[in-house]
Write an enzyme that holds these catalytic residues in place. Structure first.
Site, PDB file in Angstrom:
ATOM      1  N   LYS A  11      43.913  55.244  77.532  1.00 13.38           N
ATOM      2  CA  LYS A  11      44.278  54.158  78.301  1.00 13.38           C
ATOM      3  C   LYS A  11      44.665  52.900  77.530  1.00 13.38           C
ATOM      4  CE  LYS A  11      40.292  55.976  80.904  1.00 13.38           C
ATOM      5  NZ  LYS A  11      38.765  55.945  81.291  1.00 13.38           N
TER       6      LYS A  11
ATOM      7  N   GLN B 231      33.334  52.721  79.565  1.00 12.21           N
ATOM      8  CA  GLN B 231      33.677  54.006  79.644  1.00 12.21           C
ATOM      9  C   GLN B 231      32.407  54.723  79.713  1.00 12.21           C
ATOM     10  OE1 GLN B 231      36.815  55.753  79.219  1.00 12.21           O
ATOM     11  NE2 GLN B 231      35.447  57.400  79.612  1.00 12.21           N
TER      12      GLN B 231
ATOM     13  N   ASP C 185      37.518  50.744  87.887  1.00  9.05           N
ATOM     14  CA  ASP C 185      37.063  52.351  88.078  1.00  9.05           C
ATOM     15  C   ASP C 185      36.588  52.423  89.655  1.00  9.05           C
ATOM     16  OD1 ASP C 185      37.306  53.977  85.910  1.00  9.05           O
ATOM     17  OD2 ASP C 185      35.735  53.216  85.053  1.00  9.05           O
TER      18      ASP C 185
END
Ligand code: NAD
Length: 309
Positions: free
Chosen positions: A53, A97, A120
């Site tokens: 990422k 994460q 997200d």
């Protein structure tokens, strides 16, 4: 005729180029989109995901930063970091994460992220907005699946989509996104009765289960579009010979010999390729789209919150 491939690597690259071009315009106006990625503990897979990422951001000209915290981090310590990132104007996206270590209250962390920076799409506000069909930051993987279908001009409206898996990260938002595109949607899960029969009614079948090669040709209607979201490690050479098409076997066995595993999805390629009209390979299917959508969400968040255009 064997199924045609939905090439996520190719489509992901095209989408990233588009993000890079739009980011360059924003940067020329003095606005550099920025993503902060937070990782807690030593989960090897998470480290790989976070690394790619950050790398993708760098390649596209976005600001990125990685915050690595020890596995012993408390909920309060992580909350404090999230709040400091919320307060920084140059940070447009915050990604924590998952999974987090067991002592951390994951929901509290996700709800602490500013919904405008929630790249997200896991915050309750964004989940609610998605459910209402309003503009929102939506979860990257299922949004990437829609982008892939759109790229190949695969019709969604009026089609019967069957989503196997009901997680908050993939299955549920996938179903919602397909519904908003006017598919007739069925959500299946571990307690669905006669899953193969339900799956066989799908024009578009999405597998987001996390079980190696569970979806065989028996689950697939002739000509269906099969999207494999799963990412699993296959370690057995015998299994590899059984589930992959002949042409792929040498390269898969080489992978197992070198690294100890080869990547496989929730779909059994050997039998499904003979039935499906389209399918996504693993790797190189849905995975690259997830990263491309994260980049797109970061740009979107920057424009929503501080863009002039
Ligand atoms: P999860 O474990 O949270 O959810 C799995 C879902 O599958 C559950 O809803 C469960 O009901 C269902 N399920 C489990 N066993 C089943 C069975 N035998 N029959 C029918 N349904 C069953 O997983 P998740 O986070 O949704 O991820 C699913 C898979 O997708 C995993 O392999 C994960 O690694 C992968 N994934 C890939 C990407 C990507 O970028 N490609 C992103 C996220 C997740």
């Amino acid at each position: 005729m064997p199924a045609q491939i939905l090439n996520g690597t190719l489509v992901g690259e095209a989408l990233k180029q588009d993000v890079a071009a739009r980011a360059a315009k924003l940067i020329a106006q003095g606005l550099q989109p920025g993503l902060a990625v937070v990782i807690v503990g030593d989960n090897a897979a998470s480290k790989v995901y976070v690394g790619s990422k950050v790398k993708a951001c760098q390649a596209l000209g976005l600001h990125s930063e990685k915050h690595e915290l020890p596995a012993s981090t408390t909920t309060d310590e992580l909350l404090a970091l999230v709040q400091s990132l919320n307060a920084r104007n140059e940070i447009d996206g915050i990604l924590v994460q998952l999974p987090l270590p067991p002592q951390i209250e994951t929901r509290r962390i996700l709800e602490a992220i500013d919904p405008l920076k929630d790249v997200d799409g896991f915050h309750a506000i964004n989940v609610g907005r998605l459910s209402q069909g309003e503009d929102a930051l939506t979860p990257c993987t299922p949004t990437g699946v829609i982008a892939l279908l759109d790229h190949y001009q695969i019709p969604i409206a009026g089609q019967h989509a069957v989503v196997i898996g009901r997680s908050d990260i993939v299955g549920k938002p996938q179903a919602m996104l397909l519904l908003h595109r006017h598919a007739t949607v069925t959500i299946c899960h571990s307690r669905t009765k006669d899953l193969p029969a339900v799956a066989r009614t799908a024009d578009i079948l999405v597998a987001a289960i996390g079980r190696t090669a569970m979806v065989t040709g028996d689950y697939v209607k002739e000509g269906a579009v099969v999207i494999d979201v799963g990412i699993n490690n296959l370690t057995s050479p015998d299994e590899a010979r059984r589930v992959f098409p002949d042409a792929e076997i040498p390269q898969r066995l080489e992978g197992i010999a070198k690294r100890g595993y080869t990547l496989i999805g929730d779909v059994e390629p050997r039998s499904v390729i003979e039935k499906a009209g389209w399918f996504t390979p693993v790797p190189g299917g849905v995975g690259p789209l997830t990263i491309a959508m994260l980049m797109q969400n970061t740009l979107k968040a920057a424009v929503m919150r501080r863009g002039k255009a």
